[in-house]
Design a protein around this motif. Structure first.
Motif, mmCIF file in Angstrom:
data_model
loop_
_atom_site.group_PDB
_atom_site.id
_atom_site.type_symbol
_atom_site.label_atom_id
_atom_site.label_comp_id
_atom_site.label_asym_id
_atom_site.label_seq_id
_atom_site.Cartn_x
_atom_site.Cartn_y
_atom_site.Cartn_z
ATOM 1 N N CYS A 159 46.283 46.152 40.381
ATOM 2 C CA CYS A 159 46.102 44.776 40.848
ATOM 3 C C CYS A 159 45.484 43.875 39.790
ATOM 4 C CB CYS A 159 45.251 44.767 42.127
ATOM 5 S SG CYS A 159 46.079 45.515 43.542
ATOM 6 N N GLY A 160 45.755 44.179 38.529
ATOM 7 C CA GLY A 160 45.212 43.363 37.448
ATOM 8 C C GLY A 160 45.686 41.923 37.499
ATOM 9 N N SER A 161 46.950 41.710 37.841
ATOM 10 C CA SER A 161 47.479 40.343 37.914
ATOM 11 C C SER A 161 46.798 39.554 39.024
ATOM 12 C CB SER A 161 48.991 40.370 38.138
ATOM 13 O OG SER A 161 49.658 40.931 37.025
ATOM 14 N N LEU A 162 46.558 40.207 40.158
ATOM 15 C CA LEU A 162 45.853 39.538 41.249
ATOM 16 C C LEU A 162 44.444 39.149 40.813
ATOM 17 C CD1 LEU A 162 45.536 38.685 44.229
ATOM 18 C CD2 LEU A 162 44.843 41.051 44.720
ATOM 19 N N SER A 163 43.727 40.069 40.190
ATOM 20 C CA SER A 163 42.365 39.772 39.739
ATOM 21 C C SER A 163 42.349 38.606 38.759
ATOM 22 C CB SER A 163 41.742 41.017 39.098
ATOM 23 O OG SER A 163 41.543 42.037 40.045
ATOM 24 N N ALA A 164 43.295 38.618 37.828
ATOM 25 C CA ALA A 164 43.335 37.553 36.822
ATOM 26 C C ALA A 164 43.660 36.212 37.464
ATOM 27 C CB ALA A 164 44.371 37.895 35.754
ATOM 28 N N LEU A 165 44.609 36.202 38.418
ATOM 29 C CA LEU A 165 44.991 34.942 39.054
ATOM 30 C C LEU A 165 43.850 34.374 39.891
ATOM 31 C CD1 LEU A 165 47.121 32.827 39.679
ATOM 32 C CD2 LEU A 165 47.968 34.303 41.521
ATOM 33 N N VAL A 166 43.178 35.217 40.659
ATOM 34 C CA VAL A 166 42.055 34.745 41.475
ATOM 35 C C VAL A 166 40.950 34.190 40.579
ATOM 36 C CG1 VAL A 166 40.245 35.451 43.079
ATOM 37 C CG2 VAL A 166 42.576 36.293 43.397
ATOM 38 N N ALA A 167 40.638 34.901 39.514
ATOM 39 C CA ALA A 167 39.568 34.461 38.612
ATOM 40 C C ALA A 167 39.900 33.154 37.902
ATOM 41 C CB ALA A 167 39.276 35.551 37.589
ATOM 42 N N ALA A 168 41.190 32.919 37.655
ATOM 43 C CA ALA A 168 41.611 31.733 36.902
ATOM 44 C C ALA A 168 41.810 30.507 37.777
ATOM 45 C CB ALA A 168 42.904 32.040 36.152
ATOM 46 N N THR A 169 41.717 30.662 39.087
ATOM 47 C CA THR A 169 41.931 29.551 40.005
ATOM 48 C C THR A 169 40.655 29.328 40.827
ATOM 49 O OG1 THR A 169 42.793 30.984 41.760
ATOM 50 C CG2 THR A 169 44.380 30.136 40.147
ATOM 51 N N ASP A 170 40.772 28.432 41.807
ATOM 52 C CA ASP A 170 39.620 28.176 42.671
ATOM 53 C C ASP A 170 39.683 29.004 43.948
ATOM 54 O OD1 ASP A 170 41.717 26.970 43.942
ATOM 55 O OD2 ASP A 170 40.742 25.007 44.193
ATOM 56 N N ALA A 171 40.445 30.096 43.924
ATOM 57 C CA ALA A 171 40.579 30.939 45.112
ATOM 58 C C ALA A 171 39.242 31.568 45.483
ATOM 59 C CB ALA A 171 41.618 32.031 44.874
ATOM 60 N N ASP A 172 39.029 31.718 46.785
ATOM 61 C CA ASP A 172 37.798 32.334 47.278
ATOM 62 C C ASP A 172 37.880 33.855 47.301
ATOM 63 O OD1 ASP A 172 36.237 29.925 48.096
ATOM 64 O OD2 ASP A 172 38.010 29.612 49.348
ATOM 65 N N LEU A 173 39.068 34.380 47.435
ATOM 66 C CA LEU A 173 39.263 35.832 47.422
ATOM 67 C C LEU A 173 40.731 36.154 47.238
ATOM 68 C CD1 LEU A 173 39.249 37.448 50.985
ATOM 69 C CD2 LEU A 173 39.321 34.986 50.629
ATOM 70 N N GLY A 174 40.993 37.419 46.896
ATOM 71 C CA GLY A 174 42.356 37.923 46.800
ATOM 72 C C GLY A 174 42.536 39.098 47.731
ATOM 73 N N ILE A 175 43.749 39.219 48.257
ATOM 74 C CA ILE A 175 44.112 40.301 49.166
ATOM 75 C C ILE A 175 45.290 41.063 48.573
ATOM 76 C CG2 ILE A 175 45.116 40.828 51.431
ATOM 77 C CD1 ILE A 175 42.202 39.985 51.607
ATOM 78 N N ALA A 176 45.263 42.384 48.669
ATOM 79 C CA ALA A 176 46.373 43.200 48.173
ATOM 80 C C ALA A 176 46.785 44.218 49.226
ATOM 81 C CB ALA A 176 45.983 43.921 46.879
ATOM 82 N N HIS A 177 48.095 44.324 49.453
ATOM 83 C CA HIS A 177 48.645 45.307 50.383
ATOM 84 C C HIS A 177 49.474 46.350 49.635
ATOM 85 C CE1 HIS A 177 47.338 43.114 53.832
ATOM 86 N NE2 HIS A 177 48.174 42.110 53.689
ATOM 87 N N ASP A 178 49.748 47.448 50.334
ATOM 88 C CA ASP A 178 50.723 48.418 49.841
ATOM 89 C C ASP A 178 52.087 48.086 50.448
ATOM 90 O OD1 ASP A 178 50.091 49.106 52.437
ATOM 91 O OD2 ASP A 178 50.098 51.253 52.079
#
Length: 447
Positions: A212-231
């Protein structure tokens, strides 16, 4: 045939249309008269679902098809349609070449061991009750299953998430329901890997920190409050804080558990769960009860009235008042509501203690024999009240614990140890490894 979470394996090898047909026939022969069938986005799922449905109808069972849907949607649909059981054609977080079958009861709970054994015996012995052409089961469709799931989640959470910004990494799986319900609750939603594709081109299906590296990077680079990941089938949910930190499963388990439990309540989780969860629950007057590893065993324990929540650090979260199936979208919206009501996810996580944990594994020729030897030695050395041998052998001490447990899928025996102090964790790990090494040496010396 069944593992800790249904039937899974490589398509064309362990998992075939012949197997799916046999499972369908076996389910019908067990007198389940109405069965929901759904699948995740893997290309092989369509043919396997057809085979399951054919076997069910050959046995006289009526089939309700929901098509491509999240596994928790399929499990919930059993109750919505007054069906007896459900079949999810999915390999969950496994790689794209795999597929499988998971069976659900009317409460949304996975089949227990006795129910699985009954199906496996019929398949093994080719023991079915096929009907004639005039008694074949019918087939119908439930076209609004996903929409019903969305509405159920809206009712379950009943929150206004206006102002909350969430990135949802669907992982090219069946979890798009999460983005829909978050949007309807007022959140600002951005999706990642949202197009269903059973080859999982965006990332591997399992939502780990590495994947989930892309999710972490996108959340950190935006004003998002959190990220969610599913299988792939959305029965798992993991999370990322606003600064892009992927939360360990035990931390997320503690957050969910303490939000769900209060004085005198009980939370169910596998026996490899961190002490951090015990300590967090103690702060709210609740307690933890251990189960075997596997969300099915957690779900079984949630049938007891005192259990208000069940979870597994792999990302399976169960609120038994809603469904006894791990429901990834439900976990996602409840986590969003927690952040909206109580502040940043990183602050919620900071309230959960973390303790040093040691993990090791040894490849062995006969893991069952090794575990028998370890169990005998541990029981000889420790007070029975300190030993839990329902799944491997766990020993609790005053300041920590260790676990020696055989892998369910590989020729390995794993050692885990945890304590509130690093030196003590190392000492417990050394003690556990000594039991394992002595067992391996003793078996190697036998004629």
């Amino acid at each position: 045939m069944f593992g800790t979470s249904g039937i899974r394996g490589r398509v064309g090898d362990e998992v075939t249309c012949a197997l799916a047909l046999s499972v369908g026939r076996a389910v019908a022969a067990e007198s389940y008269e109405r069965v929901v069938v759904g699948r995740d986005p893997r290309e092989s799922g369509e043919m396997l679902a057809d085979a399951v449905a054919a076997g069910l109808r050959e046995g006289g069972a009526d089939v309700v098809r929901v098509g491509q849907a999240a596994t928790p949607t399929v499990a919930r649909a059993v109750g919505w349609t007054d069906a007896d059981v459900g079949v999810s054609v999915t390999a969950s977080h496994n790689p794209a070449p795999d597929n499988g079958l998971k069976l659900w009861t009317a409460t949304g709970r996975a089949f227990d061991v006795a129910q699985q054994d009954a199906i496996a015996r019929r398949v093994r012995e080719d023991d079915y009750d096929l009907v004639g052409a005039d008694a074949l089961g019918t087939e119908s469709r439930l076209d609004d299953a996903t929409e019903r799931h969305v509405r159920a989640l809206q009712s379950a959470v009943d929150a206004d998430l206006a102002g909350l910004s969430v990135v949802v990494d669907v992982g090219n799986g069946a979890g798009g329901v999460t983005a829909t319900v978050l949007d309807r609750l007022g959140a600002s939603v951005q999706t990642l890997n949202a197009q269903p594709d059973g080859t999982f081109p965006g990332r591997p299906s399992e939502p780990t920190a590495e994947h989930c590296g892309s999710l972490s990077a996108l959340v950190a680079a935006t004003d998002a409050d959190l990220g969610i990941a599913h299988d792939g089938d959305a029965d798992r949910t993991m999370a990322v804080t606003a600064d892009g930190e992927f939360l360990p499963g035990d931390v997320l388990l503690a957050i969910f558990a303490t939000a769900a439990a209060g004085e005198g309540d009980v939370v169910a989780a596998p026996l490899n769960t961190s002490l951090a969860v015990d300590d967090a629950l103690a702060e709210v007057g609740a307690s933890l009860v251990h189960t075997k590893v596997g969300d099915g065993f957690v779900a079984e324990r949630t049938e007891d009235d005192d259990v208000v929540f069940g979870g597994e650090m792999s990302g399976a979260w169960i609120w038994p008042d809603q469904t006894k199936c791990p429901d990834g979208p439900l976990a996602a919206v409840r986590l969003g509501a927690l952040v909206a009501d109580h502040g940043p996810l990183a602050e919620l996580a900071a309230d959960v203690p973390t303790y040093p944990t040691c993990r090791d594994s040894v490849e062995v020729d006969d893991k069952r024999a090794v575990m028998r030897y370890v169990a005998d030695a541990v029981h000889a050395d420790h007070d029975p009240g300190r030993v839990n041998d329902r799944d491997g052998v766990r020993v609790d001490t005053d300041d920590g614990w260790f676990l020696v447990r055989a892998s369910g899928t590989q020729p390995l025996v794993r050692v885990t140890a945890e304590a509130r102090d690093a030196d003590r964790s190392d000492a417990l790990a050394a003690r556990a490894r000594a039991y394992l090494d002595d067992a391996v040496a003793a078996l190697e010396s036998e004629p």
